[in-house]
Design a protein around this motif. Structure first.
Motif, PDB file in Angstrom:
ATOM      1  N   PRO A 166       0.294  -7.405  -3.507  1.00 26.77           N
ATOM      2  CA  PRO A 166       0.695  -6.354  -3.367  1.00 26.77           C
ATOM      3  C   PRO A 166       0.958  -6.054  -1.830  1.00 26.77           C
ATOM      4  O   PRO A 166       1.667  -5.308  -1.103  1.00 26.77           O
ATOM      5  CB  PRO A 166       0.273  -5.142  -3.939  1.00 26.77           C
ATOM      6  N   LEU A 167      -0.254  -6.564  -0.921  1.00 24.11           N
ATOM      7  CA  LEU A 167      -0.548  -6.140   0.426  1.00 24.11           C
ATOM      8  C   LEU A 167       0.038  -7.269   1.393  1.00 24.11           C
ATOM      9  O   LEU A 167       0.196  -7.091   2.345  1.00 24.11           O
ATOM     10  CB  LEU A 167      -1.849  -6.097   0.603  1.00 24.11           C
ATOM     11  N   ALA A 168       0.584  -8.374   0.700  1.00 21.97           N
ATOM     12  CA  ALA A 168       1.009  -9.426   1.677  1.00 21.97           C
ATOM     13  C   ALA A 168       2.102  -8.930   2.746  1.00 21.97           C
ATOM     14  O   ALA A 168       1.945  -9.690   3.860  1.00 21.97           O
ATOM     15  CB  ALA A 168       1.715 -10.524   0.791  1.00 21.97           C
ATOM     16  N   ASN A 169       2.896  -8.021   2.466  1.00 22.89           N
ATOM     17  CA  ASN A 169       3.886  -7.652   3.505  1.00 22.89           C
ATOM     18  C   ASN A 169       3.754  -6.629   4.165  1.00 22.89           C
ATOM     19  O   ASN A 169       4.703  -6.192   4.848  1.00 22.89           O
ATOM     20  CB  ASN A 169       5.292  -7.400   2.641  1.00 22.89           C
ATOM     21  N   LEU A 170       2.219  -6.070   4.124  1.00 21.37           N
ATOM     22  CA  LEU A 170       2.093  -4.687   4.875  1.00 21.37           C
ATOM     23  C   LEU A 170       1.128  -5.217   6.223  1.00 21.37           C
ATOM     24  O   LEU A 170       0.389  -6.412   6.301  1.00 21.37           O
ATOM     25  CB  LEU A 170       1.268  -3.853   3.967  1.00 21.37           C
ATOM     26  N   ASP A 171       1.106  -4.591   7.203  1.00 19.85           N
ATOM     27  CA  ASP A 171       0.368  -4.516   8.276  1.00 19.85           C
ATOM     28  C   ASP A 171      -1.244  -4.132   7.922  1.00 19.85           C
ATOM     29  O   ASP A 171      -1.457  -3.491   7.207  1.00 19.85           O
ATOM     30  CB  ASP A 171       1.008  -4.126   9.595  1.00 19.85           C
ATOM     31  N   ARG A 172      -1.949  -4.621   9.013  1.00 20.70           N
ATOM     32  CA  ARG A 172      -3.495  -4.598   8.656  1.00 20.70           C
ATOM     33  C   ARG A 172      -3.959  -3.096   8.435  1.00 20.70           C
ATOM     34  O   ARG A 172      -4.540  -2.969   7.533  1.00 20.70           O
ATOM     35  CB  ARG A 172      -4.140  -4.985   9.798  1.00 20.70           C
ATOM     36  N   HIS A 173      -3.282  -2.010   9.369  1.00 14.70           N
ATOM     37  CA  HIS A 173      -3.739  -0.800   9.169  1.00 14.70           C
ATOM     38  C   HIS A 173      -3.142  -0.181   7.767  1.00 14.70           C
ATOM     39  O   HIS A 173      -4.149   0.462   6.957  1.00 14.70           O
ATOM     40  CB  HIS A 173      -3.019  -0.226   9.996  1.00 14.70           C
ATOM     41  N   LEU A 174      -1.928  -0.479   7.434  1.00 11.35           N
ATOM     42  CA  LEU A 174      -1.555   0.166   6.220  1.00 11.35           C
ATOM     43  C   LEU A 174      -2.494  -0.572   4.802  1.00 11.35           C
ATOM     44  O   LEU A 174      -2.671  -0.052   3.872  1.00 11.35           O
ATOM     45  CB  LEU A 174      -0.144  -0.440   5.922  1.00 11.35           C
ATOM     46  N   ARG A 175      -2.811  -1.902   5.086  1.00 10.44           N
ATOM     47  CA  ARG A 175      -3.692  -2.363   3.977  1.00 10.44           C
ATOM     48  C   ARG A 175      -4.777  -1.809   3.699  1.00 10.44           C
ATOM     49  O   ARG A 175      -4.918  -1.497   2.316  1.00 10.44           O
ATOM     50  CB  ARG A 175      -4.100  -3.817   4.511  1.00 10.44           C
ATOM     51  N   GLN A 176      -5.599  -1.194   4.749  1.00  9.36           N
ATOM     52  CA  GLN A 176      -6.690  -0.445   4.279  1.00  9.36           C
ATOM     53  C   GLN A 176      -6.422   0.621   3.438  1.00  9.36           C
ATOM     54  O   GLN A 176      -7.075   1.061   2.677  1.00  9.36           O
ATOM     55  CB  GLN A 176      -7.660  -0.290   5.539  1.00  9.36           C
ATOM     56  N   GLU A 177      -5.317   1.340   4.131  1.00  9.84           N
ATOM     57  CA  GLU A 177      -4.884   2.513   3.399  1.00  9.84           C
ATOM     58  C   GLU A 177      -4.793   2.383   1.894  1.00  9.84           C
ATOM     59  O   GLU A 177      -5.030   3.334   1.043  1.00  9.84           O
ATOM     60  CB  GLU A 177      -3.790   3.253   4.325  1.00  9.84           C
ATOM     61  N   MET A 178      -3.796   1.133   1.726  1.00 12.06           N
ATOM     62  CA  MET A 178      -3.450   1.060   0.394  1.00 12.06           C
ATOM     63  C   MET A 178      -4.434   0.482  -0.601  1.00 12.06           C
ATOM     64  O   MET A 178      -4.387   0.777  -1.626  1.00 12.06           O
ATOM     65  CB  MET A 178      -2.292  -0.202   0.389  1.00 12.06           C
ATOM     66  N   GLU A 179      -5.546  -0.343   0.055  1.00 10.41           N
ATOM     67  CA  GLU A 179      -6.512  -0.605  -0.652  1.00 10.41           C
ATOM     68  C   GLU A 179      -7.266   0.652  -1.342  1.00 10.41           C
ATOM     69  O   GLU A 179      -7.582   0.847  -2.453  1.00 10.41           O
ATOM     70  CB  GLU A 179      -7.795  -1.329   0.087  1.00 10.41           C
ATOM     71  N   GLU A 180      -7.375   1.460  -0.614  1.00 10.62           N
ATOM     72  CA  GLU A 180      -7.824   2.865  -0.787  1.00 10.62           C
ATOM     73  C   GLU A 180      -7.162   3.830  -1.946  1.00 10.62           C
ATOM     74  O   GLU A 180      -7.947   4.058  -3.156  1.00 10.62           O
ATOM     75  CB  GLU A 180      -7.808   3.847   0.296  1.00 10.62           C
ATOM     76  N   THR A 181      -5.843   3.359  -1.920  1.00 11.59           N
ATOM     77  CA  THR A 181      -4.947   4.090  -2.967  1.00 11.59           C
ATOM     78  C   THR A 181      -5.060   3.240  -4.206  1.00 11.59           C
ATOM     79  O   THR A 181      -5.101   3.784  -5.231  1.00 11.59           O
ATOM     80  CB  THR A 181      -3.386   3.933  -2.508  1.00 11.59           C
ATOM     81  N   PHE A 182      -5.194   1.971  -4.189  1.00 13.75           N
ATOM     82  CA  PHE A 182      -5.363   1.098  -5.589  1.00 13.75           C
ATOM     83  C   PHE A 182      -6.711   1.372  -6.286  1.00 13.75           C
ATOM     84  O   PHE A 182      -6.825   1.667  -7.305  1.00 13.75           O
ATOM     85  CB  PHE A 182      -5.608  -0.356  -5.073  1.00 13.75           C
ATOM     86  N   ARG A 183      -7.827   1.792  -5.231  1.00 15.77           N
ATOM     87  CA  ARG A 183      -9.182   1.936  -5.842  1.00 15.77           C
ATOM     88  C   ARG A 183      -9.019   3.487  -6.670  1.00 15.77           C
ATOM     89  O   ARG A 183      -9.501   3.740  -7.684  1.00 15.77           O
ATOM     90  CB  ARG A 183     -10.091   2.029  -4.892  1.00 15.77           C
ATOM     91  N   GLU A 184      -8.452   4.073  -5.855  1.00 18.50           N
ATOM     92  CA  GLU A 184      -8.068   5.596  -6.523  1.00 18.50           C
ATOM     93  C   GLU A 184      -7.309   5.557  -7.821  1.00 18.50           C
ATOM     94  O   GLU A 184      -7.677   6.035  -9.014  1.00 18.50           O
ATOM     95  CB  GLU A 184      -7.296   6.418  -5.518  1.00 18.50           C
ATOM     96  N   PHE A 185      -6.333   4.821  -7.769  1.00 17.72           N
ATOM     97  CA  PHE A 185      -5.440   4.351  -8.744  1.00 17.72           C
ATOM     98  C   PHE A 185      -6.119   3.927  -9.939  1.00 17.72           C
ATOM     99  O   PHE A 185      -5.939   4.373 -11.287  1.00 17.72           O
ATOM    100  CB  PHE A 185      -4.292   3.495  -8.265  1.00 17.72           C
ATOM    101  N   HIS A 186      -6.999   3.028  -9.633  1.00 16.48           N
ATOM    102  CA  HIS A 186      -7.716   2.357 -10.689  1.00 16.48           C
ATOM    103  C   HIS A 186      -8.729   3.469 -11.593  1.00 16.48           C
ATOM    104  O   HIS A 186      -8.784   3.610 -12.693  1.00 16.48           O
ATOM    105  CB  HIS A 186      -8.444   1.238 -10.488  1.00 16.48           C
ATOM    106  N   ALA A 187      -9.438   4.146 -10.636  1.00 12.65           N
ATOM    107  CA  ALA A 187     -10.410   5.224 -11.297  1.00 12.65           C
ATOM    108  C   ALA A 187      -9.758   6.099 -12.004  1.00 12.65           C
ATOM    109  O   ALA A 187     -10.161   6.501 -13.148  1.00 12.65           O
ATOM    110  CB  ALA A 187     -11.244   5.852 -10.141  1.00 12.65           C
ATOM    111  N   ARG A 188      -8.669   6.585 -11.522  1.00 14.34           N
ATOM    112  CA  ARG A 188      -7.639   7.711 -12.379  1.00 14.34           C
ATOM    113  C   ARG A 188      -7.138   7.180 -13.465  1.00 14.34           C
ATOM    114  O   ARG A 188      -7.153   8.074 -14.647  1.00 14.34           O
ATOM    115  CB  ARG A 188      -6.665   8.046 -11.206  1.00 14.34           C
ATOM    116  N   SER A 189      -6.482   6.094 -13.563  1.00 10.07           N
ATOM    117  CA  SER A 189      -5.590   5.433 -14.929  1.00 10.07           C
ATOM    118  C   SER A 189      -6.548   4.736 -15.980  1.00 10.07           C
ATOM    119  O   SER A 189      -6.247   4.945 -16.956  1.00 10.07           O
ATOM    120  CB  SER A 189      -4.453   4.773 -14.410  1.00 10.07           C
ATOM    121  N   GLY A 190      -7.711   4.450 -15.448  1.00 11.07           N
ATOM    122  CA  GLY A 190      -8.514   3.640 -16.440  1.00 11.07           C
ATOM    123  C   GLY A 190      -7.884   2.327 -16.946  1.00 11.07           C
ATOM    124  O   GLY A 190      -8.238   1.575 -17.839  1.00 11.07           O
TER     125      GLY A 190
END
Lengths: 346, 564
Positions: A166-190
Motif C-alpha cells: 500500500p505504500l509503494a506509490n507514496l513518497d518517503r515522508h507520507l510513508r512514515q505517516e501512513m505506517e503510523e496510521t496502519f499501526r493505529e488501525f491494527h490496534a483499534r480494529s483487532g
C-alpha cells in the motif's frame, strides 16, 4: 474471527513455467499482523490474491478457523469472505464521493440510513478525513486516497484485512505517516492483517510477524527482531539487513552467533585450509564491522557519503567483500584493519 | 454457505453460455447457413446456369474494375490528406480532418444524389450558375468512371485513417537521426518515412477495396440507369425479379462477394503483419516538416479538395431540394421549401421511414449495448481459451458487406422459425436482427477499449465489499464505462440510421427505412424530395459527429473512429 491457515498451498498458472507459489504452509494467528516479504516476482501477491479469493489454489487449502475458504476443487467467492483489501492503486471508485466509497460495503450489505451514515463517519474520523466526506477521489492527494481506502476496509469490521504494497506509490515522508496510521488501525480494529511488501524496513516496522518468501517458497517466519537477529539461510540473510555474506570454513560445534575471536580464527584458518574444509555462509552486518588499530587487513573498494556517515565496501585479501560504516572519510584503495564484533552463521 | 465451483474467476456461470449464444445467433448461424446453401446449390448443378450467364461475369468484371479504380482514387485522396495533415505544418488540421471524414459517414446513396445534382445537364446548381451543359448531353457520372470516383470519395477516409495511424506511430528520434546523418527533408521522407508507412498505405487500400466491393448505394443510383451492374446490385435485381432459383443464385453471388472481401481483408492482415517494422524509440510524436513558402499552396490544395468532394456536392444537394421540380432553374423567386413540407408533413411514407429508422437504430444501439457490455467484459476480463475465437467471430459480420449478411439472414428466416412457428421474413424484426449482427462489432469496440483501460482492482475492491456480479455491474462497471457506452450508442445509431444495403433487401411495405425511401424517391423521379430528405440526413450525421467530437476528450483512445 479465527486464525488463518494456509495449508501447503500451490498455484501454477496455465502459461506454464515454475509454479508461482509452491507448497506454502503458514498460520496467521488471530489478530496478528503478518508481513509477507520478498523480492518482486516471488509469489507474495499471488498468496494474497488466493487469500482474498481472486485466484484459486491448484493444490493445498486455505482455512479461516474451521471454515474452508478454498482448495483445488472448491472455493468461497471473495464477496462472501468478509475480508477487505487495500490495493496498491487504492482502487477508489472515481464516480463516487469519499463517503459513498467508504459506505459502499455497507450499502451492499443492506445497511442504510442513520446507521450507515454513523458508521461511515466513524470510519472517516478514524483516518482523520471527516471533513472530506463529500469530495471526489480525484480531488485528494495520494496519502488521502490511501486513507479513504483504509476507511473502506474499516467500515465493515472484516475478519482479515489484506494490504498489497500500500505504500509503494507514496513518497518517503507520507510513508512514515501512513505506517503510523496502519499501526493505529491494527490496534483499534483487532483484525488479522496481512501486508505484502518488498521493503524490509516497512515489514520490520509494522508487523508482529514477518514471513520471507522467494521463488514461490516460504523461507522463514518469525517476529521481526528474531528474523533480524537470526536469519535462516543465505536468501533470508541477504534480504534482511544490508549485510555481506562471507564464505568461510565451517566453525566447530553448532554455534551460530560468532564473536571476534571466533571470526578471527575462521579468517586465519581460511588462509591455511585452502578450501578443503566444509564451507559455511557467515552473515556480517556493516554496523558490526569496526575500523580498529589492529585486526584483519582490508582494502577500500568504494566510499559513499550518506550524510550521517560514510558507507564503505571493503575487500578481504581473497577478494570477498564486506560492508562497513565509517565516521571519517577514507580513500578508495587505502588499506585498513577491521574487527568483526559479531557475525551470524546462516 | 454456498461454495460454488471455480469462482476465482469473477464471472457468473451464465456469462459464457450467454456470450456463446449471442455470437452463435449473430455470426455463426447466418454465415453458416449462407455457406451451406451456397455449397449445396453449387453441388446440385444450379451453379452451372448462373456461372454460364455472361451478365454475371460482366458484373464481376464491373465490380472489380470500379472497386480497383475506386481504391486508387481513395488512396490518392486519403493518402495525400494523411501525409499533409500528419507530417507537415499545415494550419487548421482539426477542421480539415473532421471535414475529410464527413463523406465516409454520409450514406452512399446521398453522396451519389448530391454528385448527380452537381453534374450533368439537369443540375439545379449548374443551371442557377448558368454553367449547365446543354440538354441531352449525357450525365457523366452514370459510368464505370463515375462509380469509381464516388467510391474513392466515399472511402478516402478509410485510407486516411489507416495511414495516419501508421504515421503517428513513427519514431521522431528515427527521423532526427536521419537528419543528423545529413539527409534533407525530402530524403528523410523518401528513405525513412514512406517505407515505414507502406503497411498503413497497403492496409488502407485493402479496406477501401473491400468497402467498394460491398457498396450498394452508389452503383444502385449511378449504375442501374446505365445498365452497369456490380455484384451487390445484381443481387438486388435478382430479388426484384423473384423466381424459383433466386435463393440459390443470390447465395452464390453473396459467396462471391464474401470471397472477394475475405481476400481483401487477408491482404490487409498480411501486410500489417509481414511488414511490421518493429518501431523502436519514442513514438506518438509526429515529425513535423516545415513547408515554408509551399504552405500556402498545400493549404489551398487541401481546402480546394474539401470544396470539391464535400462542399459543392452538398450545395448542389441543397439547391436540388429547394428547386420546385427536377431541372427547373433555381433562383430567389423559384426557391421553395415545399419539398421539405412534403416529406415532413404530407408523405406518410417518409414519416413511416423516419419512425422505422429511428426506432430500429435506437433499439439496435441500446439492445446491442446490453449484449456488448457483457461480451466485452467476458472478452477482456475472462480467462477463457475461446476468447480469441469469439472475438474474431464477433468481428466477421461487420467486416463483410451488408448485402452478404442480408442474404444470409433471408436464408435463415425464409422459413418460419422452428418451434414457435412464426415467420419474421418481411417484418421489421428481420431488419432488426440483421442490424444486430452487422453492427455488433461497432458497438463492441468502444466498450472493449473502456474495459481494457479499467483497473481490475476497482472491481476486485467491489467483490471484497460483498457485491455480487449484478451489483458490481450496476454500481461499478457500467458507470465507469458509461462514456464509451454513450459513444457506442451514438456510433451505432449513426451508422444504422443511414444504412441502405441491408434494408434494401429486407424491406417490405410499411418497413421502409430512410435509406430505402431516399433510393425509392430518386428511383421514381422525385429528385427534389429525395434531395430534401438527404439534406435532413446529412444534417443529422453532422450533428451526431459533432456530439462525438465534443465527447472525444473524455473517451478512451480509439473510441471515436476519426480521432487518433
Amino acid at each position: 474471527m479465527a486464525k488463518l491457515i494456509l495449508n501447503s498451498l500451490s498455484k501454477s498458472f496455465e502459461t506454464g513455467g515454475r509454479p508461482a507459489v509452491n507448497g506454502l504452509s503458514l498460520t496467521v494467528r488471530e489478530g496478528g499482523f503478518l508481513a509477507l516479504l520478498g523480492p518482486s516476482g516471488c509469489g507474495k501477491t499471488t498468496v494474497l490474491r488466493m487469500i482474498a479469493g481472486f485466484e484459486q489454489p491448484t493444490e493445498g487449502s486455505i482455512l479461516l478457523g474451521e471454515r474452508l475458504l478454498a482448495d483445488a476443487s472448491e472455493m468461497v467467492p471473495p464477496e462472501h469472505r468478509n475480508m477487505a483489501m487495500v490495493f496498491q492503486s487504492y482502487a477508489l471508485w472515481p464516480h463516487m464521493s469519499v463517503a459513498e466509497n467508504v459506505g459502499y460495503p455497507l450499502k451492499v450489505r443492506g445497511i442504510s440510513g442513520e446507521k450507515r451514515q454513523r458508521k461511515v463517519k466513524d470510519a472517516l474520523s478514524a483516518v482523520r478525513l471527516e471533513s472530506y466526506a463529500d469530495r471526489q477521489p480525484a480531488d485528494l492527494s495520494g496519502g488521502q486516497r490511501q486513507r479513504v481506502a483504509l476507511a473502506r476496509c474499516l467500515v465493515t469490521e472484516p475478519d482479515v484485512v489484506l494490504l498489497d504494497e500500500p505504500l509503494a506509490n507514496l513518497d518517503r515522508h507520507l510513508r512514515q505517516e501512513m505506517e503510523e496510521t496502519f499501526r493505529e488501525f491494527h490496534a483499534r480494529s483487532g483484525a488479522t492483517m496481512i501486508y505484502v511488501t518488498h521493503d524490509q524496513a516497512e515489514a520490520m516496522a509494522l508487523a508482529t510477524d514477518v514471513a520471507v518468501m522467494s521463488e514461490g517458497r516460504l523461507l522463514q517466519v518469525a517476529a521481526p527482531e528474531e528474523i533480524y537477529a537470526s536469519p535462516d539461510g543465505r536468501l533470508v540473510g541477504g534480504l534482511i539487513g544490508q549485510g555481506a555474506i562471507l564464505s568461510l570454513p565451517s566453525p566447530d560445534g553448532d554455534r551460530r552467533l560468532l564473536d571476534w575471536p571466533a571470526m578471527q580464527s575462521l579468517l586465519s584458518t581460511r588462509e591455511i585450509g585452502q578450501g578443503n574444509d566444509p564451507v559455511a555462509d557467515i552473515l556480517v552486518r556493516p554496523q558490526d564491522v569496526e575500523i580498529a588499530a589492529e585486526g584483519v587487513a582490508v582494502s577500500v573498494l568504494s566510499v559513499l557519503f550518506e550524510g550521517e556517515r560514510y558507507a564503505l565496501r571493503l575487500a578481504l585479501a581473497d577478494g570477498q567483500t564486506l560492508r562497513a560504516f565509517s565516521r571519517r572519510s577514507v580513500k578508495v584503495g587505502d588499506t585498513l584493519t577491521v574487527i568483526i564484533r559479531s557475525a551470524w552463521r546462516l | 454457505m454456498t461454495r460454488p465451483k471455480n469462482q476465482g474467476n469473477s464471472q457468473p456461470r451464465w456469462l459464457f453460455p450467454f456470450v456463446v449464444t449471442v455470437i452463435f445467433c449473430l455470426s455463426v448461424l447466418p454465415l453458416g447457413r449462407l455457406a451451406v446453401t451456397g455449397i449445396v446449390s453449387a453441388m446440385q448443378g444450379g451453379a452451372h446456369q448462373l456461372l454460364s450467364d455472361p451478365a454475371l461475369w460482366q458484373a464481376v468484371y464491373d465490380t472489380l474494375t470500379t472497386s480497383f479504380f475506386g481504391m486508387i482514387a481513395a488512396v490518392v485522396l486519403g493518402g495525400g490528406f494523411a501525409l499533409l495533415l500528419t507530417l507537415f505544418d499545415v494550419r487548421g488540421k482539426a477542421a480539415l480532418g473532421f471535414l475529410f471524414m464527413l463523406p465516409t459517414m454520409i450514406p452512399p446513396q446521398v453522396t451519389a444524389l448530391s454528385w448527380i445534382g452537381m453534374t450533368g445537364p439537369s443540375s439545379t446548381l449548374l443551371k442557377a450558375l448558368g454553367l449547365a451543359p446543354p440538354l441531352g448531353s449525357p450525365q457523366p457520372l452514370y459510368s464505370i468512371g463515375g462509380i469509381a470516383l464516388l467510391y474513392g470519395v466515399q472511402n478516402a477516409a478509410l485510407v486516411y485513417l489507416s495511414l495516419r495511424a501508421g504515421l503517428l506511430a513513427l519514431p521522431r528520434d528515427g527521423v532526427e537521426a536521419a537528419r543528423l546523418s545529413g539527409a534533407s527533408s525530402w530524403q528523410v521522407l523518401k528513405d525513412v518515412i514512406l517505407p515505414l508507412s507502406l503497411p498503413g498505405f497497403a492496409a488502407g487500400a485493402a479496406i477501401a477495396f473491400v468497402s467498394c466491393v460491398g457498396n450498394f448505394g452508389i452503383p444502385a443510383i449511378l449504375g442501374i440507369p446505365a445498365s452497369i451492374y456490380t455484384l451487390p446490385t445484381l443481387i438486388y435485381s435478382k430479388f426484384s425479379s423473384f423466381g424459383p432459383g433466386t435463393f440459390a443464385d443470390v447465395s452464390l453471388l453473396s459467396a462471391m462477394i464474401a470471397i472477394l472481401s475475405v481476400a481483401g481483408l487477408a491482404v490487409e492482415e498480411r501486410v500489417l503483419r509481414g511488414r511490421d517494422y518493429r518501431v523502436i524509440g519514442l513514438s506518438g510524436q509526429v515529425a513535423v516538416f516545415r513547408l515554408g513558402s509551399w504552405r500556402w499552396f498545400a493549404e489551398i490544395a487541401l481546402w480546394l479538395t474539401i470544396l470539391i468532394i464535400l462542399v459543392m456536392p452538398l450545395t448542389a444537394l441543397v439547391a436540388s431540394s429547394l428547386a420546385p421540380a427536377y431541372g427547373v432553374p433555381l433562383s430567389s423567386s423559384t426557391a421553395t421549401i415545399q419539398a421539405y413540407e412534403e416529406i415532413l408533413f404530407r408523405q406518410t411514407v417518409t414519416r413511416t421511414a423516419f419512425t422505422n429508422s429511428v426506432t430500429l437504430s435506437l433499439t439496435t444501439a441500446f439492445g446491442l449495448l446490453a449484449a456488448t457490455v457483457l461480451t466485452g467484459y467476458f472478452l477482456v476480463r475472462g480467462r477463457s481459451r475461446f476468447a480469441p475465437v469469439i472475438a474474431a467471430l464477433a468481428e466477421i459480420p461487420y467486416a463483410l458487406p451488408g448485402i452478404v449478411l442480408a442474404v444470409a439472414f433471408i436464408l435463415v428466416f425464409a422459413a418460419p422459425v422452428p418451434v414457435i412457428g412464426v415467420s419474421i421474413y418481411g417484418t421489421i424484426w428481420i431488419i432488426l436482427i440483421t442490424y444486430f449482427s452487422s453492427f455488433f462489432a461497432v458497438s463492441l469496440k468502444p466498450v472493449m477499449s473502456a474495459f481494457r483501460q479499467l483497473d481490475p482492482s476497482l472491481e476486485e475492491a467491489a467483490r471484497l465489499s460483498g457485491a455480487r456480479f449484478g451489483r458490481r455491474l450496476a454500481d461499478i462497471l457500467v458507470p465507469l464505462v458509461a462514456p464509451a457506452a454513450g459513444a457506442s450508442v451514438i456510433l451505432v445509431f449513426l451508422i444504422a440510421c443511414n444504412e441502405l444495403t441491408i434494408s434494401a433487401l429486407l424491406w417490405s411495405a410499411g418497413t421502409q427505412t430512410l435509406g430505402v425511401v431516399i433510393y425509392n424517391l430518386d428511383d421514381s423521379g422525385s429528385f427534389n424530395l429525395a434531395s430534401a430528405l438527404s439534406v435532413l440526413v446529412v444534417f443529422m450525421v453532422v450533428v451526431m459527429m459533432l456530439v462525438l467530437e465534443l465527447m472525444a476528450k473524455r473517451l478512451p483512445k480509439g473510441v471515436v473512429p476519426w480521432r487518433s
